[in-house]
Design an enzyme around this catalytic site. Structure first.
Site, PDB file in Angstrom:
ATOM      1  N   HIS A  19       2.038 -18.225   8.115  1.00  0.00           N
ATOM      2  CA  HIS A  19       2.285 -17.777   6.734  1.00  0.00           C
ATOM      3  C   HIS A  19       3.646 -17.080   6.611  1.00  0.00           C
ATOM      4  CE1 HIS A  19       0.363 -17.858   2.925  1.00  0.00           C
ATOM      5  NE2 HIS A  19      -0.126 -16.640   2.894  1.00  0.00           N
ATOM      6  N   ASN A  67       0.854 -12.305  -1.499  1.00  0.00           N
ATOM      7  CA  ASN A  67       0.241 -12.595  -2.800  1.00  0.00           C
ATOM      8  C   ASN A  67       0.870 -11.847  -3.964  1.00  0.00           C
ATOM      9  OD1 ASN A  67      -1.420 -14.228  -1.329  1.00  0.00           O
ATOM     10  ND2 ASN A  67      -3.241 -12.971  -1.575  1.00  0.00           N
ATOM     11  N   ASP A  92       5.757 -21.314   3.079  1.00  0.00           N
ATOM     12  CA  ASP A  92       4.981 -22.182   3.947  1.00  0.00           C
ATOM     13  C   ASP A  92       4.215 -23.174   3.078  1.00  0.00           C
ATOM     14  OD1 ASP A  92       1.803 -20.885   4.099  1.00  0.00           O
ATOM     15  OD2 ASP A  92       3.404 -19.702   3.202  1.00  0.00           O
ATOM     16  N   ASN A 113      -0.312 -18.443  -3.448  1.00  0.00           N
ATOM     17  CA  ASN A 113      -0.347 -17.224  -4.256  1.00  0.00           C
ATOM     18  C   ASN A 113       0.997 -16.512  -4.349  1.00  0.00           C
ATOM     19  OD1 ASN A 113      -3.034 -17.522  -5.009  1.00  0.00           O
ATOM     20  ND2 ASN A 113      -3.755 -16.499  -3.161  1.00  0.00           N
TER      21      ASN A 113
END
Length: 188
Positions: A19, A67, A92, A113
């Protein structure tokens, strides 16, 4: 000026996870040019600046966690009065093969997100992204969470390093004046 935002999560726990590939790209570029990130508290980010040729390039790592990335990106874009054509978000993408890169000038968040947060803050889905493939796990929710927050294997490292190197080439081309259609034709 160009602003390159690598998306990721802050903290040792997330260092070099799938991530955090956006952080890994901007970290590699900063290391290549010998510049360090400094905390910019008011803008919820770590920021480093360098010159690629005559173009000032601001490297950004939001400290808001993935997020909520828009909480860093929106205010920075406003503070620098940045034209969105000069913004590149590195994210990513688990729906792409490992190490594959794709440039996009607009589009939906596609379930990401961090991108959704940025689009909300900028009030548009028209901003440049460099999607970096991290592959996809089994299609179970927990497997997905564990996968994106997991590290790359030793076997995957050469592919990731090649993708990071190509990402840096894309950033350099952007700084040298290539627009998104030119970059998309050259690198997609």
């Amino acid at each position: 000026m160009k602003m390159i935002v690598g998306l990721g999560n802050i903290g040792r726990k997330y260092h070099e996870t799938r991530h955090n590939i956006g952080f890994m790209v901007v970290d590699a570029l900063a290391e290549q040019y010998g510049v360090s990130f400094k905390q910019d508290g008011p803008h919820n980010a770590f920021v480093a600046d360098l010159y690629l040729g005559t173009e000032k390039v601001l490297l950004v790592k939001p400290t808001t966690y993935m997020n909520d990335s828009g909480r860093a990106v929106g205010p920075l874009v406003a503070y620098y009065d940045l034209d969105l054509a000069d913004l590149l978000i590195i994210q990513d993408d688990m729906d792409m093969d490992l190490g594959k890169l794709r440039l996009r000038a607009k589009g939906s968040a596609g379930g990401h997100n961090g991108i959704k947060s940025i689009a909300q803050q900028l009030n548009t889905q028209t901003f440049n992204r460099l999607k970096f493939g991290i592959a996809h796990p089994k299609h179970e929710q927990q497997a997905v969470v564990n996968f994106v927050l997991g590290k790359f294997s030793a076997d995957e490292q050469p592919v990731i390093m090649q993708g990071i190197d190509q990402s840096i080439e894309i950033i350099k081309a952007l700084a040298q004046g290539d627009d998104m259609p030119t970059l998309m034709n050259k690198f997609n």
